[in-house]
Design a protein around this motif. Sequence first.
Motif, short mmCIF file in Angstrom:
data_model
loop_
_atom_site.label_atom_id
_atom_site.label_comp_id
_atom_site.label_asym_id
_atom_site.label_seq_id
_atom_site.Cartn_x
_atom_site.Cartn_y
_atom_site.Cartn_z
N GLN A 40 -15.16 -1.64 57.12
CA GLN A 40 -15.16 -2.39 58.37
C GLN A 40 -15.26 -1.40 59.52
O GLN A 40 -14.60 -0.37 59.52
CB GLN A 40 -13.85 -3.17 58.48
N GLY A 41 -16.11 -1.71 60.50
CA GLY A 41 -16.27 -0.81 61.64
C GLY A 41 -17.04 -1.49 62.75
O GLY A 41 -17.22 -2.71 62.76
N ALA A 42 -17.52 -0.70 63.70
CA ALA A 42 -18.31 -1.26 64.80
C ALA A 42 -19.57 -1.93 64.26
O ALA A 42 -20.02 -2.95 64.78
CB ALA A 42 -18.66 -0.17 65.80
N TRP A 43 -20.15 -1.33 63.23
CA TRP A 43 -21.29 -1.91 62.53
C TRP A 43 -20.91 -2.11 61.08
O TRP A 43 -20.17 -1.30 60.50
CB TRP A 43 -22.52 -1.00 62.62
N VAL A 44 -21.38 -3.20 60.48
CA VAL A 44 -21.07 -3.49 59.08
C VAL A 44 -22.35 -3.83 58.34
O VAL A 44 -23.36 -4.20 58.93
CB VAL A 44 -20.07 -4.67 58.96
N GLY A 104 -10.05 0.17 65.80
CA GLY A 104 -10.96 0.94 64.96
C GLY A 104 -10.28 1.69 63.82
O GLY A 104 -10.84 2.64 63.28
N PHE A 105 -9.08 1.25 63.42
CA PHE A 105 -8.33 1.95 62.39
C PHE A 105 -8.82 1.66 60.96
O PHE A 105 -8.46 2.39 60.03
CB PHE A 105 -6.84 1.60 62.48
N CYS A 106 -9.57 0.58 60.76
CA CYS A 106 -9.91 0.15 59.40
C CYS A 106 -10.58 1.24 58.57
O CYS A 106 -10.40 1.30 57.35
CB CYS A 106 -10.81 -1.08 59.44
N ALA A 130 -4.57 -4.83 64.74
CA ALA A 130 -4.74 -3.55 65.44
C ALA A 130 -4.45 -2.36 64.52
O ALA A 130 -5.06 -1.31 64.66
CB ALA A 130 -3.86 -3.50 66.68
N PHE A 131 -3.51 -2.52 63.59
CA PHE A 131 -3.18 -1.41 62.69
C PHE A 131 -4.26 -1.17 61.64
O PHE A 131 -4.27 -0.13 60.99
CB PHE A 131 -1.83 -1.66 62.01
#
Length: 397
Positions: A31-35, A52-54, A242-243
């Motif tokens: 998982q991120g800004a783009w997937v 952005g912790f994922c 968020a975590f």
Amino acid sequence: MTIKKTFITEELDRLKREGLYTNIPVIAGPQGAWVEIEGKKYLSCCSNNYLGFCNDPALIEAVKKYVDKWGVGPGAVRTIAGTLDLHLELEKKLAEFKGTEAAMVVQSGFCANLAAIPPLVSKGDLIFSDELNHASIIDGCRLSRAEIVRFKHADPENLDAQLAKYDNVNCHKLVISDGVFSMDGDIAPLPALVEVAEKHGAMIMVDDAHGEGVLGRGGRGIVDHFNLHGRVDVEVGTLSKAFGVVGGFVAGDAELVDYIRQKARPNLFSSAMTVPDIGANLAALEELSRSEDRVKRLWENGRYLKKGLKDMGFNIGHSETPITPVIIGEATEAKKFSARLFEEGVFAGAITFPTVPMGTARIRVMVSAAHTKEDLNFALQKFQLVGEEMKIISSSR
């Protein structure tokens, strides 16, 4: 199919016919800004990966370290043989982060509400619940068997009036509100709610699932945001937004947490959080305690996207947080809008009834601290394209 199961087919057909059936997307990779979905890259605008912790390298390395030493699973429920020293370390650091005396971790934010509410109120008691509270709060209230009195959304005066009706009733009374409401992005008027609860001698509980990592100093949440430490009896939180991991917790004074630990069914009858989850959450806590940069970047991105969508003419409601609802109206139109965005490379799912009221279907746009300005400009470009195409906004703007 037997006759007794025909209702299943009929209900599935109805959901599809009314545009309420959910086709669940499958993400391949982190998982991120783009997937990546079905072999293609999409800009993700709908996850709760706020900071952005994922897929953060520090969290990944922490997980490897903890797994090498502690293995992967606890092997039992907390009260039998499943409490590792890691659980206690995470609880101690969560309490320090939240500014409470103690905390208890459970398997999810949903479980945290099921853990916290039934031990505090039961049959013959009263719960005063915001009418837009999350489903996990609603289910926790139902499990308690207490009488549920709903008060108008974010309305302390209405809460005051509702509590006043029961001033002569001798029972436990619990006021419950979300801290940040996940579909509209508004913030509960917690100072006023606390004053009303104190006036009537009621306990007060806040579910800060969407406030952790977003509000307060370094994302310490709504109680810190309003400087109400010591005046909110129960804080429920999640570690899956968020975590960037999974898990939930109940925080408060030491005696209350000890009491809930003894009574909470998710703690007594469901296995403890796994080692990888604990390790990643400890790493996220360390980063949030060290720097506010991610939280600041999240808010900057949220303000930038909001302004762009509003300037185009979209109805973005009254959000006070980076959560941005783009309200479309009918479920079928919202799903069509989401599908067109997907064709254009933007992953932003439609939210429909029963998650939101009928007629308020929307695209819940969620930015992340991981998004760049280039990412947000790409999203705005595609929202404008689809909005004009579907005549939701005017092409003359």
